[in-house]
Design a protein around this motif. Sequence first.
Motif, PDB file in Angstrom:
ATOM      1  N   LEU A 113       0.830  -1.207   0.000  1.00 36.82           N
ATOM      2  CA  LEU A 113       0.000   0.000   0.000  1.00 36.82           C
ATOM      3  C   LEU A 113       0.865   1.258   0.000  1.00 36.82           C
ATOM      4  O   LEU A 113       0.572   2.227  -0.710  1.00 36.82           O
ATOM      5  CB  LEU A 113      -0.917  -0.003   1.221  1.00 36.82           C
ATOM      6  N   GLU A 114       1.938   1.252   0.783  1.00 40.73           N
ATOM      7  CA  GLU A 114       2.824   2.417   0.828  1.00 40.73           C
ATOM      8  C   GLU A 114       3.519   2.614  -0.521  1.00 40.73           C
ATOM      9  O   GLU A 114       3.644   3.747  -1.008  1.00 40.73           O
ATOM     10  CB  GLU A 114       3.865   2.227   1.936  1.00 40.73           C
ATOM     11  N   THR A 115       3.957   1.524  -1.128  1.00 36.91           N
ATOM     12  CA  THR A 115       4.618   1.612  -2.425  1.00 36.91           C
ATOM     13  C   THR A 115       3.644   2.098  -3.496  1.00 36.91           C
ATOM     14  O   THR A 115       3.984   2.933  -4.334  1.00 36.91           O
ATOM     15  CB  THR A 115       5.187   0.242  -2.827  1.00 36.91           C
ATOM     16  N   LEU A 116       2.428   1.593  -3.460  1.00 35.10           N
ATOM     17  CA  LEU A 116       1.407   2.009  -4.418  1.00 35.10           C
ATOM     18  C   LEU A 116       1.115   3.496  -4.266  1.00 35.10           C
ATOM     19  O   LEU A 116       0.906   4.213  -5.262  1.00 35.10           O
ATOM     20  CB  LEU A 116       0.136   1.190  -4.212  1.00 35.10           C
ATOM     21  N   ALA A 117       1.100   3.985  -3.036  1.00 33.32           N
ATOM     22  CA  ALA A 117       0.858   5.405  -2.799  1.00 33.32           C
ATOM     23  C   ALA A 117       1.977   6.254  -3.387  1.00 33.32           C
ATOM     24  O   ALA A 117       1.723   7.310  -3.984  1.00 33.32           O
ATOM     25  CB  ALA A 117       0.732   5.665  -1.293  1.00 33.32           C
ATOM     26  N   VAL A 118       3.217   5.809  -3.244  1.00 32.63           N
ATOM     27  CA  VAL A 118       4.351   6.545  -3.810  1.00 32.63           C
ATOM     28  C   VAL A 118       4.220   6.639  -5.329  1.00 32.63           C
ATOM     29  O   VAL A 118       4.407   7.703  -5.924  1.00 32.63           O
ATOM     30  CB  VAL A 118       5.681   5.866  -3.426  1.00 32.63           C
ATOM     31  N   VAL A 130      11.361   4.938  -6.215  1.00 29.64           N
ATOM     32  CA  VAL A 130      10.422   4.420  -5.210  1.00 29.64           C
ATOM     33  C   VAL A 130      11.204   3.880  -4.022  1.00 29.64           C
ATOM     34  O   VAL A 130      10.849   4.126  -2.862  1.00 29.64           O
ATOM     35  CB  VAL A 130       9.524   3.321  -5.814  1.00 29.64           C
ATOM     36  N   SER A 131      12.285   3.148  -4.301  1.00 30.51           N
ATOM     37  CA  SER A 131      13.124   2.613  -3.224  1.00 30.51           C
ATOM     38  C   SER A 131      13.737   3.730  -2.393  1.00 30.51           C
ATOM     39  O   SER A 131      13.821   3.642  -1.160  1.00 30.51           O
ATOM     40  CB  SER A 131      14.235   1.728  -3.804  1.00 30.51           C
ATOM     41  N   ALA A 132      14.147   4.818  -3.083  1.00 35.59           N
ATOM     42  CA  ALA A 132      14.747   5.945  -2.371  1.00 35.59           C
ATOM     43  C   ALA A 132      13.740   6.616  -1.454  1.00 35.59           C
ATOM     44  O   ALA A 132      14.058   6.995  -0.320  1.00 35.59           O
ATOM     45  CB  ALA A 132      15.296   6.952  -3.375  1.00 35.59           C
ATOM     46  N   VAL A 133      12.499   6.766  -1.925  1.00 31.30           N
ATOM     47  CA  VAL A 133      11.473   7.403  -1.104  1.00 31.30           C
ATOM     48  C   VAL A 133      11.129   6.550   0.108  1.00 31.30           C
ATOM     49  O   VAL A 133      10.985   7.061   1.216  1.00 31.30           O
ATOM     50  CB  VAL A 133      10.203   7.668  -1.944  1.00 31.30           C
ATOM     51  N   ARG A 134      10.998   5.247  -0.101  1.00 29.95           N
ATOM     52  CA  ARG A 134      10.611   4.355   0.996  1.00 29.95           C
ATOM     53  C   ARG A 134      11.799   3.954   1.860  1.00 29.95           C
ATOM     54  O   ARG A 134      11.618   3.513   2.989  1.00 29.95           O
ATOM     55  CB  ARG A 134       9.929   3.107   0.443  1.00 29.95           C
ATOM     56  N   LEU A 183      -7.420  12.140  -6.491  1.00 28.18           N
ATOM     57  CA  LEU A 183      -6.732  11.577  -5.335  1.00 28.18           C
ATOM     58  C   LEU A 183      -6.740  12.590  -4.196  1.00 28.18           C
ATOM     59  O   LEU A 183      -6.562  13.784  -4.425  1.00 28.18           O
ATOM     60  CB  LEU A 183      -5.277  11.237  -5.687  1.00 28.18           C
ATOM     61  N   PRO A 184      -6.937  12.136  -2.964  1.00 22.52           N
ATOM     62  CA  PRO A 184      -6.930  13.084  -1.842  1.00 22.52           C
ATOM     63  C   PRO A 184      -5.554  13.713  -1.699  1.00 22.52           C
ATOM     64  O   PRO A 184      -4.537  13.076  -1.993  1.00 22.52           O
ATOM     65  CB  PRO A 184      -7.271  12.202  -0.635  1.00 22.52           C
ATOM     66  N   PRO A 185      -5.487  14.973  -1.267  1.00 22.25           N
ATOM     67  CA  PRO A 185      -4.182  15.631  -1.107  1.00 22.25           C
ATOM     68  C   PRO A 185      -3.367  14.971  -0.023  1.00 22.25           C
ATOM     69  O   PRO A 185      -3.918  14.421   0.942  1.00 22.25           O
ATOM     70  CB  PRO A 185      -4.567  17.071  -0.740  1.00 22.25           C
ATOM     71  N   LEU A 186      -2.050  15.017  -0.198  1.00 24.21           N
ATOM     72  CA  LEU A 186      -1.167  14.477   0.833  1.00 24.21           C
ATOM     73  C   LEU A 186      -1.272  15.306   2.100  1.00 24.21           C
ATOM     74  O   LEU A 186      -1.502  16.512   2.065  1.00 24.21           O
ATOM     75  CB  LEU A 186       0.287  14.478   0.336  1.00 24.21           C
TER      76      LEU A 186
END
Length: 230
Positions: A113-118, A130-134, A183-186
Amino acid sequence: MSEPNPELSESSAALGQLESDKSASVAGALEALLLLAAEPVTEFELAQAVEVPEAVVAEALAELVAFYDETGRGFELRQVGGGWRYYTRDDYADLITRYVLEGQTSKLSQAALETLAVVAYTQPISRARVSAVRGVNVDGVMRTLLSRGLIEEVGHDQESGAVLFATTSYFLERMGLKALDELPPLAPQLPEVDELEAELGQLANAAASSAHLDSDPVEAAPDPAQELPQ
């Protein structure tokens, strides 16, 4: 005052009945097609199948939506992911869950879910970013999202040549969205992706520098005794 022309009145009535019959025929055809749809169908595709202009299809769909709402049907017609598809109403979500879905759905993990959100908020994006963000390796999670049809390859980065990923129309369908701008705002307290990547990059550079210094040989200090004249 002239008397109304009986022939004209009959002609208008007949024309009105013909239009009504045609509208009902188009609506019925659309219902039949959409009942078989496994994914959202665009108005263009429906118009081609029914052989009428897209404007007629759009009008018929709007009438069906209003009719289902007015009559309180247990299902509704939604426009999601760029097309139209039938869904059960949210009012019966608990009932459907108990009867069909409970214990049978394969849920995504927290990591997925976290990866999908990124991906959803930063697309198109490479696997490395994606790896860098997570802050963790996401190869396995990305494969899971690909196999679920939630993300797809959309090209390559011009500089690095890395594969870029983005969410699919199926993602929009599952989220109940028409487009990504819904999409809802962050959350405001979350750091921006660029800032987070910069911070992670600084930490990585610092760690690399530290490792480099630890591995460099240290020159031995000269022995004072060797410098004294014999």
